[in-house]
Design an enzyme around this catalytic site. Structure first.
Site, PDB file in Angstrom:
ATOM      1  N   ASP A 180       0.860  -1.170   0.000  1.00 31.69           N
ATOM      2  CA  ASP A 180       0.000   0.000   0.000  1.00 31.69           C
ATOM      3  C   ASP A 180       0.907   1.234   0.000  1.00 31.69           C
ATOM      4  O   ASP A 180       2.098   1.162   0.338  1.00 31.69           O
ATOM      5  CB  ASP A 180      -0.930  -0.004   1.212  1.00 31.69           C
ATOM      6  CG  ASP A 180      -2.224   0.756   0.936  1.00 31.69           C
ATOM      7  OD1 ASP A 180      -2.233   1.606   0.028  1.00 31.69           O
ATOM      8  OD2 ASP A 180      -3.223   0.497   1.630  1.00 31.69           O
ATOM      9  N   GLU A 188     -17.247  10.177   4.968  1.00 27.35           N
ATOM     10  CA  GLU A 188     -16.705   8.829   5.173  1.00 27.35           C
ATOM     11  C   GLU A 188     -15.810   8.467   4.000  1.00 27.35           C
ATOM     12  O   GLU A 188     -16.161   8.676   2.851  1.00 27.35           O
ATOM     13  CB  GLU A 188     -17.826   7.796   5.355  1.00 27.35           C
ATOM     14  CG  GLU A 188     -18.821   7.703   4.222  1.00 27.35           C
ATOM     15  CD  GLU A 188     -19.825   6.582   4.414  1.00 27.35           C
ATOM     16  OE1 GLU A 188     -19.643   5.736   5.316  1.00 27.35           O
ATOM     17  OE2 GLU A 188     -20.808   6.531   3.651  1.00 27.35           O
TER      18      GLU A 188
END
Length: 875
Positions: A267, A616
């Site tokens: 990542d 979110e």
């Protein structure tokens, strides 16, 4: 004539066979393994290291171009100009339609190839978001509704996630025997689902049973069934080791038990967390970090820590052979995508650019939006609406918000139909009253003040915009203009920001004199895709230092009525994709009574609310009550919306709540304030049309929930495992979570979804009442449409292992979406794989078949009150 053609074909064949290559690796007819070994021999150590990061460096002497590995295609090609935007992943999961999911990703990969061909043809290289390697899908388990990135997943169930994940991979990678269409990537391996705010330091600790029965199945399916070519390791640690250097996950399971031979990519900047003491702090420095990640088979880094691999080599922490192990997997990617082969030899390269944003793809975006909508509640059959209805009030913060519909990790559609747009188009003969009423979570309303700007002293209305064809604001301006309507520039569609302005490496100075019309707080809200600085009267009040920096979206400045203020926004952009917006507004308390008065005469009130990807998402800076770091601290509907809903209920008119969200909400306290609940998720570019189609009855809703809607947060937290050292959201144990381990009745169950049709389930039959552990089970379920309307139903089959207290209450093991005409009965035959009877076994440290008594549940929901059951014995 035939003789001439025959002679010509001989000549062409002779020419082709006689074609020479400078190096063997350039010959597409040689076996891939030989090409890899030849290229490895030719590359220097520095060249190898330069190709082991997401911004792969060119090797001009070998005619290897620069390449950007990082690309996204979560629900359409993202961040690379115009593209078809389908519903957010959680919405596509709600379709429970594997065939349409596969078709959607075949279209996405068509657009991906077309874009790559265009980008590469233009510059003989590709940068970020321009390549063929897509870090999609996100198959983490949405274990807790507080996780902001849960919207990117296929929900809380391992089986549904596996099936849809494999379909996405096959759609992206294609079915050619020689060349992959694109690469897909299974992320984030493996025990990863928030919180966002501590993901760089969090250490997940769970039971082996949860690991093998919940967190790993989807990854295993993508590796073994989907042949996914890339796997991304996660930010967090697992059992004390960062995931990108984890013995259990990478060495023992992925490379060992599953024999995975594809690439592992980190990542982005996850390796930097290894040596930074405020994060994992498990490694002393960059060179030890790079060495450890490499030895644990993290082949490609998104970031720049692998720049230290030379130091790792010099220190004896690794050898060049260690580099070559990873390089073989990286180079295989180059060859299997055909990126080093003649363009004409890869048939995927013939996909025309006209597929991008094509009519066929737009139609599919609408189809998926329609199928994703879940009718959760419909008291007194309020829906569908009468098309002759005279007056409709459309209220709420999401009613006319197209950006909300795009979710996150999204592309840029050529057009967006909002919910308000869709209703107006669907019901042209009805009077439509629109009142935004409130923001999503802010207990105040926004009023734009852009009209208070003048470009300079005695100048025109608006702001002065000055562009430069460099990033230093130097030299002659490329374009100077006054923008009277508002600041909103972007080059994501491949267009210029303004005449004579380049498409990359530009800067801009946006300035104006603002005259305040009141004394109080004025909100300045800049948003750019790279670096900016905001000044008020020459004083710096905000700055953003890079494209991946997290920063607040609003800055409050106290101003006096009648006073003038010099505002300046300086923006610079190093890449080719530019986005600049700038809003200025005031906030006033919401007047709920005034909203009610404006809509009280309507025949029905459509309230479009819920959440937003501005609240979110991934590692965000959000200051709103109930939100933290991109996650939620509460699963309630934001208070301002609850209060507005309650006021609307006082009108006595039917209220239809169109819920837009990427996660489940605890709506128990709000249920009394609406008659119908329609979950539209983040529906993509055609979300508004789909909502209107369902409201008007032109589309019969058929979506099913891919996650549990708990009554409230207490219902979840009170039932979580008490043995974990972590509490609440940070507790990764599955006890008490999701429909598989929850013993109480939720507000709305996983698999729930109503229709305008009515379906009745008859008594199912098994092909055998007793099977062996190696046999699959066949179940035939009669389903009758007892209504006068054709419709689609998702038939669901669950398995429960009896007398096993630690096993799930039940687990989804088969499903199928079926179309059933009015009055028709269909016998739906489903196969339950023998893998459905495997559970964790300590002796083998893996899943193993378990004999004994089972219960097979079937129906249109996971709620046992709506299920039928049949016993089964496994010997």
């Amino acid at each position: 004539m035939k003789k001439v053609l025959f002679s010509l074909s001989i000549f062409i064949c002779a020419f082709s066979s006689a074609q020479t290559f400078k190096y063997p690796f350039q010959n597409p007819k040689l076996p891939v393994e030989k090409r890899i070994e030849n290229l490895l021999e030719l590359l220097t150590v520095d060249e190898k290291i330069g190709m082991m990061m997401d911004q792969s460096k060119a090797v001009p002497r070998l005619e290897i171009p620069a390449y950007g590995w990082w690309n996204e295609a979560l629900h359409g090609v993202a961040r690379a100009g115009t593209a078809t935007v389908f519903p957010q992943a959680i919405g596509m999961a709600a379709t429970w339609d594997v065939a349409e999911h596969l078709k959607t990703f075949e279209m996405i990969s068509d657009e991906a190839r077309a874009k790559y061909n265009k980008y590469f043809d233009e510059s003989n290289k590709t940068g970020r978001y321009e390549g063929l390697t897509f870090w999609t899908p996100n198959i983490n388990i949405f274990r807790d509704p507080r996780w902001g990135r849960g919207q990117e997943t296929y929900g809380e169930d391992p089986f549904l996630t596996s099936v849809l994940g494999v379909a996405a991979v096959k759609g992206l990678q294609g079915n050619d025997s020689k060349y992959f269409k694109t690469h897909a990537c299974a992320k984030h391996f493996a025990v990863h689902s928030g919180p966002e705010w501590n993901r760089h330091s969090y250490n997940a600790e769970i039971s082996k049973r949860d690991l093998y029965e919940t967190y790993l199945p989807a990854f295993k399916a993508l590796v073994l069934e989907g042949n996914v070519r890339e796997v991304m390791c996660a930010y967090n640690a697992f059992d004390g080791q960062p995931c990108c250097a984890n013995n259990t996950l990478l060495t023992e399971i992925l490379r060992g038990k599953w024999n995975y031979n594809g690439m592992v990519v980190s990542d982005c900047w996850a390796l930097a967390d290894f040596y930074q003491k405020q994060y994992h702090g498990t490694h002393p420095d960059e060179k030890s970090t790079a060495a450890d990640a490499l030895k644990h088979s993290t082949d490609l880094e998104c970031g720049d820590t692998y720049n230290n691999l030379n130091k790792s080599l010099a220190s004896g922490l690794i050898t060049e052979k260690d580099l070559d192990v990873s390089m073989r997997r990286i180079l295989k990617g180059w060859f299997e995508l055909g990126m080093l082969d003649p363009k004409s030899s890869v048939h995927w390269n013939a996909i025309p650019y006209s597929v991008v944003d094509s009519d066929e793809h737009k139609k599919q975006a609408l189809t998926m939006a329609q199928k994703s909508i879940v009718l959760m509640k419909n008291e007194k059959n309020v829906l569908p609406l009468n098309k002759n209805i005279k007056k409709i009030a459309v209220v709420g913060p999401n009613a006319d918000d197209g950006l909300m519909q795009l979710g996150n990790y999204n592309g840029t559609p050529s057009s967006i139909v909002t919910i308000l747009d869709g209703i107006k188009a669907k019901l042209p003969n009805s009077e439509i009253i629109y009142e935004k009423g409130t923001e999503v979570a802010d207990p105040s309303s926004k009023s734009s003040l852009y009209q208070n700007f003048i470009s300079q002293k005695n100048g025109e209305k608006g702001m002065k915009v000055e562009f430069f064809n460099n990033i230093e604001f130097k030299g002659k301006s490329a374009n100077i203009s006054v923008n009277k309507s508002g600041i909103n520039y972007n080059s994501f569609g491949g267009t210029q920001l303004a005449p004579n302005v380049g498409r990359e490496n530009t800067s801009a100075i946006i300035s104006g004199i603002f005259k305040s019309t009141y004394t109080g707080d004025v909100i300045l809200s800049p948003s750019t895709s790279d670096v900016y600085t905001l000044f008020v009267d020459g004083k710096e009040i905000a700055t953003r230092k890079g494209p991946d920096a997290r920063h607040p979206s609003e800055f409050s400045v106290k101003m006096e009525k009648g006073k003038e203020y010099n505002i300046e926004l300086r923006h610079s952009q190093k890449g080719k994709y530019v986005s600049i917006t700038f809003d200025v507004y005031r906030k006033d308390p919401v007047n709920f009574v005034a909203v009610k008065e404006k809509v009280k005469d309507a025949d029905v009130i459509i309230f479009a609310g819920g959440l937003s990807p501005s609240l979110e998402g991934e590692e965000m800076l959000v200051n709103a009550e109930g939100f933290k770091g991109g996650d939620k601290t509460s699963i309630d509907l934001p208070k301002v919306q609850r209060d507005l809903l309650a006021e609307l209920r006082k009108t006595g008119k039917p209220v239809v709540f169109v819920l837009c969200t990427g996660s489940s909400l605890g709506l128990e306290q709000d249920e009394k304030n609406y008659d119908a609940l329609l979950n539209a998720w983040y529906g993509g570019q055609s979300g508004g049309t789909a909502v209107a189609d369902v409201l008007a009855g032109d589309y019969n809703p058929s979506g099913k929930l891919p996650l549990t809607f708990y009554k409230n947060l207490a219902q979840l937290d009170n039932n979580l495992s008490k043995t974990s050292k972590h509490q609440g959201f940070e507790n990764y144990d599955m006890v008490g979570r999701t429909y598989r381990y929850m013993t109480e009745k939720p507000l709305y169950a996983f698999g729930h979804g109503l229709s305008y049709s009515k379906f009745n389930y008859g008594d199912a039959k098994l092909n055998k009442n007793t099977i062996s552990t190696t046999e699959n089970l066949t179940i035939t379920i009669p389903v009758k449409n007892t209504s006068k309307r054709d419709g689609e139903e998702v038939v669901e089959v669950y398995v429960k292992r009896n007398k096993d207290a630690s096993a799930p209450v039940k687990t989804l093991r088969a499903f199928e979406r079926v179309f059933i005409k009015a009055g028709e009965t269909k016998n739906v035959e489903l196969t339950v794989s023998n893998d459905s009877f495997k559970f964790y076994d300590e002796k083998v440290d893996d899943l193993a078949s378990k004999t004994g008594n089972y219960t097979i549940f079937y129906g249109g929901t996971s709620d046992e009150s709506g299920l039928k059951s049949i016993p089964l014995k496994v010997n």
